[in-house]
Design an enzyme around this catalytic site. Structure first.
Site, PDB file in Angstrom:
ATOM      1  N   GLU A 127      22.693  17.200  59.058  1.00 58.49           N
ATOM      2  CA  GLU A 127      20.683  17.547  58.504  1.00 58.49           C
ATOM      3  C   GLU A 127      21.304  19.012  57.946  1.00 58.49           C
ATOM      4  OE1 GLU A 127      17.973  16.815  62.344  1.00 58.49           O
ATOM      5  OE2 GLU A 127      16.306  16.911  60.440  1.00 58.49           O
ATOM      6  N   GLY A 267      18.232  24.931  66.487  1.00 55.21           N
ATOM      7  CA  GLY A 267      18.419  25.463  68.239  1.00 55.21           C
ATOM      8  C   GLY A 267      20.066  24.533  68.059  1.00 55.21           C
ATOM      9  N   ALA A 268      19.345  23.003  67.919  1.00 55.78           N
ATOM     10  CA  ALA A 268      20.249  22.087  68.433  1.00 55.78           C
ATOM     11  C   ALA A 268      20.529  21.072  67.745  1.00 55.78           C
ATOM     12  CB  ALA A 268      20.144  21.647  69.425  1.00 55.78           C
ATOM     13  N   MET A 269      21.244  20.418  67.783  1.00 59.97           N
ATOM     14  CA  MET A 269      20.957  18.886  66.309  1.00 59.97           C
ATOM     15  C   MET A 269      21.178  17.966  67.497  1.00 59.97           C
ATOM     16  SD  MET A 269      20.674  17.460  63.780  1.00 59.97           S
ATOM     17  CE  MET A 269      20.785  16.270  63.109  1.00 59.97           C
ATOM     18  N   ASN A 271      22.997  14.908  66.979  1.00 57.08           N
ATOM     19  CA  ASN A 271      23.851  14.061  65.955  1.00 57.08           C
ATOM     20  C   ASN A 271      23.975  12.769  67.097  1.00 57.08           C
ATOM     21  OD1 ASN A 271      24.390  15.833  64.271  1.00 57.08           O
ATOM     22  ND2 ASN A 271      25.431  16.723  65.788  1.00 57.08           N
ATOM     23  N   HIS A 303      14.625  18.015  73.543  1.00 56.62           N
ATOM     24  CA  HIS A 303      13.760  17.516  72.727  1.00 56.62           C
ATOM     25  C   HIS A 303      15.188  16.049  71.833  1.00 56.62           C
ATOM     26  CE1 HIS A 303      11.865  17.952  68.030  1.00 56.62           C
ATOM     27  NE2 HIS A 303      13.128  18.228  68.310  1.00 56.62           N
ATOM     28  N   GLU A 304      16.377  17.175  71.229  1.00 57.79           N
ATOM     29  CA  GLU A 304      17.196  16.534  71.190  1.00 57.79           C
ATOM     30  C   GLU A 304      17.342  14.697  71.801  1.00 57.79           C
ATOM     31  OE1 GLU A 304      17.681  17.713  68.503  1.00 57.79           O
ATOM     32  OE2 GLU A 304      17.013  19.800  68.868  1.00 57.79           O
TER      33      GLU A 304
HETATM   34 ZN    ZN Z   1      14.008  17.461  65.659  1.00 57.98          ZN
END
Ligand code: ZN
Length: 880
Positions: A127, A267-269, A271, A303-304
């Protein structure tokens, strides 16, 4: 390098894709010097596209093309065009298979987009547009395909091979190599693709879903981090349960994986099935992470995870719709955090960030609507406006509809659009259809940039027992937008009588059982509300719980603010009254004579907060934090930062001197020896004692100094150790500062996440973070330009938190930042574009500062080969 004149992309020019990809078959051969990517796409013409006979255009970036075949027949170079950023085939059948082989070099990928290496492992970040750095593909979110991915690598160096979905096949190959094949049954846009290959340890757990399915939960980390996974794993299970209970969303795959990576731009993804996290946003232990980090990790894991529905199952049609997934998901994770801890404290934290940073963005050169109309580089639009203001917009829908209708709306949204790529308008329509409410005016929140300003005035008619509240709204001009229309604003209010009692809000004379709080709906430029049956002039409590992301102006007297601080039944507004009072006191001292008096009632009210242990201690801990310098700057025109800094420090020192004995008592009362817990009460106790310590060291208190050292050396958790270290670093005791920093470094030198905290506590401190010291940190052996966390912890902390040093009158702070941005622009343009932000606010400052900031920005602009990322930010901020 990318072209010097980046193109602007417009929402209005959106066209459906000419070709769809139903299935993607990927085979990665991973080697030490690079990777060969074999990709086979099942492509067909999109029946909804009107472009008959359009050429096939696939996006690519930094790829070495080895071969192309169509339906198994190899193409010669004259059959296609490799434009570098696009592979174009002029003539293709209605339906076909395209096979492309490319060679890429993950080890040389310093941009950290696509496939790259971090601490000896392969990992990805796709992303927004990273997949095109892996292979040629229609890299846009509205092309959703099923992916099958086979990864081949040396077995001893890369025993763990991961991708999205379920592992369906694995085996041995020649030369000590092995392979694993993954299949993801859910169609997804390529930005959700992920791959990881490395020597990682696995932590396992399970979760039983509401329908009784057992999900395999796996975390993959480097061996040295094996003991730091428990908190994230627990947070994941709480998130999975919460999403079932609150939104009725069950997890869909059989496996859910989290991987921690040291070098990561974000921060994080999220996938699909394989979330990749920045190590600092997932690894935690009592000994190495502060309370704030524990809470941040819980929120980011949630969130993820929540994205699995709000983002993955229902995704964005195009990147202009980014807030569709981000705003909604931030709203969801805020609700989750509020449910897990203290809702009032969570609200205070969210609003603090919004008012300090998002309002500044909304008033600056990069101001854009929650749904932008154009961009040059989409990476620049992962902003507070998309995320935090986007969440506030969803929150307002929640306020207007109420929780039950909102849930009906979200159910309808998920059901109607499952497996689709949609728009923010589709989201609002689902809310309208489920609730029967008309949100057409409300949609302006997505289209108009800028923070609405509400000017509130009131009138009391003693004779008729009437209290009149008039609210005028006005939305400031922003780049490219002027003369904005009034927005639909939910405005929560209450009225207090002279003894602090909540008055019934009677809008129609004779109304019985009127509520003590109402959400007034503002839709006009000016709105007047009349409250009946009022016998004395009340004190208004406005915008309770911060019911809309707006600025409120009302001529509160200090008397009224003190009254609200102790009587408002809304905890958020009690805190807000304290902030307004402190802002007023500090502002009155900016540029004032050295002996100007500090408001004595501020001292009295803080004494009450510190001493009255019957108050909600979590709220008190927040109320004792003076407004930050960044917030004071945001509120000022022609900000003179050193003057603001001195005024704020003056108030702090005055409070510390006046309340010295109370602070020592507060410290001792909140000291504890029991087990470390992460509850709102325990967090509040640690916050209170660390605030007391910080204030005592501001005034060089000898007893405070002893307490700080004792806490620093005896602490059994990072919150207390870091609290004491920060207090010592910010004191005038230079030797203590160096001693504590050195002891800390020796204790944690092997732990990169803790060393990041060690860097930032110095870079953010006026005492320890002057430019020569910052340069020394950049030369420190633990510093690494290739690691975004390290860059943020020194350069970001200096420019974003050490404001008095950054805004040094000689402009040296600005020159320093410009130099670092130029240096990073070649290796990691995404991070460079983020880092330059403080300079882009140059118009906010007093003229002497403004000119120097502008000059520094112009130097960045003139750098040869400037990336598209930095180009966009710098050009927009220098434009008239
Ligand atoms: Zn997000």
């Amino acid at each position: 390098m990318r072209s010097n004149q980046p193109q602007t992309i417009y929402l209005s020019e959106y066209k459906v894709p000419a070709y769809l990809v139903d299935h993607v078959d990927l085979r990665f051969e991973l080697f030490e010097d690079g990777a060969r990517v074999h990709s086979t796409l099942s492509v067909r013409r999109n029946p909804e596209s009107s472009e008959d006979g359009a050429p096939l255009e696939l996006d690519g970036d930094s790829l070495k093309l080895e071969s192309v075949a169509l339906d198994g027949a190899g193409l010669s170079a004259s059959d296609y065009e490799d434009r570098g950023d696009q592979l174009v085939i002029a003539s293709v059948p209605e339906q076909f298979e395209l096979s492309v082989v490319t060679w890429i070099e993950p080890r040389n990928n310093t941009r950290l987009e696509g496939l790259y290496m971090s601490s000896g492992m392969f990992c990805t970040q796709c992303e927004a547009e990273g997949f095109r750095c892996i292979t040629f593909f229609p890299d846009r979110p509205d092309v959703m395909a099923r992916f099958r991915t086979r990864i081949e690598a040396d077995k001893s160096s890369y025993p763990v091979l991961l991708s999205n979905g379920n592992d369906v096949d694995r085996g041995e190959l020649d030369d000590g190599r092995h392979f694993v094949t993954w299949e993801d049954p859910f169609p997804k846009p390529c930005y959700l693709f992920a791959l990881v290959a490395g020597d990682l340890v696995e932590k396992r757990d399970t979760f039983r879903t509401c329908s009784g399915r057992d999900i395999d939960l796996r975390m993959y980390v480097e061996p040295r981090n094996a003991e730091k996974c428990d908190h994230a794993m627990d947070s994941l299970k709480r998130s999975m349960r919460w999403d079932e209970e609150v939104y009725g969303r069950e997890y869909d795959l059989d496996i859910f994986m989290i991987v921690a990576v040291d070098d990561f731009n974000m921060g994080a993804m999220e996938n699909k099935g394989l979330n990749i996290f920045n190590s600092s946003c997932v690894l935690a232990s009592q000994d190495t992470a502060t309370d704030a980090a524990f809470q941040r990790i819980e929120a980011i894991v949630a969130h993820e995870y929540f994205h699995n529905w709000s983002g993955n199952r229902v995704t964005c049609r195009d990147w202009f719709q980014l807030s569709l997934k981000e705003g909604f998901t931030v709203f969801r994770d805020s609700q989750f955090s509020a449910d897990m801890g203290s809702p009032t404290v969570k609200r205070i934290e969210d609003v603090t960030l919004l008012r300090t940073a998002q309002f500044a963005e909304d008033a600056g050169p990069m101001a854009h609507p929650v749904r932008p109309a154009s961009y040059m580089e989409i990476s620049n639009f992962y902003t507070l406006t998309i995320y935090e203001k986007g969440a506030e917009v969803v929150s307002m829908i929640h306020n207007l509809l109420g929780p039950e209708m909102f849930r009906k709306g979200s159910d309808l949204y998920f059901e109607r659009h499952d497996g689709q790529a949609v728009t923010t308008d589709d989201f609002v329509r689902a809310m309208e259809d489920a609730s029967g409410r008309d949100l057409s005016q409300f949609r302006l929140w997505y289209e108009q940039a800028g923070t609405p300003v509400l000017n509130v005035s009131d009138e009391f008619d003693q004779e008729r027992g009437l209290y009149r509240l008039t609210i005028e709204q006005h939305i400031p001009d922003t780049p490219g937008q002027s003369n904005k229309k009034p927005q639909h604003i939910p405005f929560a209010v209450g009225l207090l009588g002279s003894r602090g009692e909540a008055l019934p809000l009677i809008l129609e004379a004779g109304e019985e059982h009127a509520p003590a709080e109402r959400v007034l709906e503002l839709t006009e430029a000016s709105h007047t509300f009349e409250f009946h049956g009022i016998s004395e002039r009340p004190v208004p409590s406005l915008l309770r719980h911060f019911s809309a992301p707006v600025r409120v102006n009302y001529p509160w007297s200090r008397e009224q603010l003190l009254f609200l601080m102790s009587h408002d039944p809304d905890g958020f507004n009690r805190w807000d009254a304290g902030q307004r009072l402190a802002v007023d006191v500090i502002q009155s001292l900016v540029g004032a004579a050295k002996d100007a008096a500090v408001e004595p009632r501020l001292v009295t009210s803080y004494r009450h907060l510190i001493c009255d242990s019957s108050l909600d201690q979590a709220l008190v801990a927040k109320m004792l934090q003076l407004p930050s310098e960044a917030y004071l700057i945001e509120l000022a025109d022609n900000a003179d930062v050193p003057a603001i800094h001195r005024a704020r420090e003056r108030v702090l020192k005055h409070l510390a001197i006046s309340l010295r004995d109370e602070l020592v008592a507060c410290y001792r009362r909140n000291f504890e020896s029991g087990d470390y817990e992460i509850t709102p009460e325990a967090i509040a106790r640690r916050s209170l004692r660390n605030t007391a310590l910080a204030w005592l060291l501001m005034i060089n208190d000898e007893e405070g100094r002893e307490l700080a050292f004792r806490q620093f050396r005896g602490a059994d958790n990072m919150t207390d150790r870091m609290g004491a270290l920060r207090a010592l670093v910010n004191s005038d005791y230079g030797e203590d500062r160096n001693l504590a920093l050195e002891e800390f470094y020796q204790q944690f030198r092997e732990d990169p996440q803790v060393i990041e905290q060690w860097f930032s506590v110095q870079a953010a401190s006026e005492r320890a973070g002057q430019l020569p010291q910052i340069h020394a940190l950049l030369e420190h052996p633990a510093f690494d330009w290739k690691n975004p966390n390290k860059v943020r912890s020194v350069v970001g902390a200096f420019a974003g938190q050490n404001l008095a040093a950054f805004h040094s009158p000689d402009g040296s702070g600005y020159d320093f930042l410009a130099e670092q941005v130029c240096r990073l622009d070649d290796s990691n343009p995404q991070i460079a574009a983020r880092l330059v932000t403080p300079l882009t606010r140059w118009r906010k400052f007093a003229p002497a500062y403004r000119q120097r900031m502008q000059a520094a920005l112009e130097r960045v602009r003139d750098k040869a080969g400037l990336s598209r990322d930095v180009y966009e930010v710098v050009h927009k901020s220098l434009a008239d």
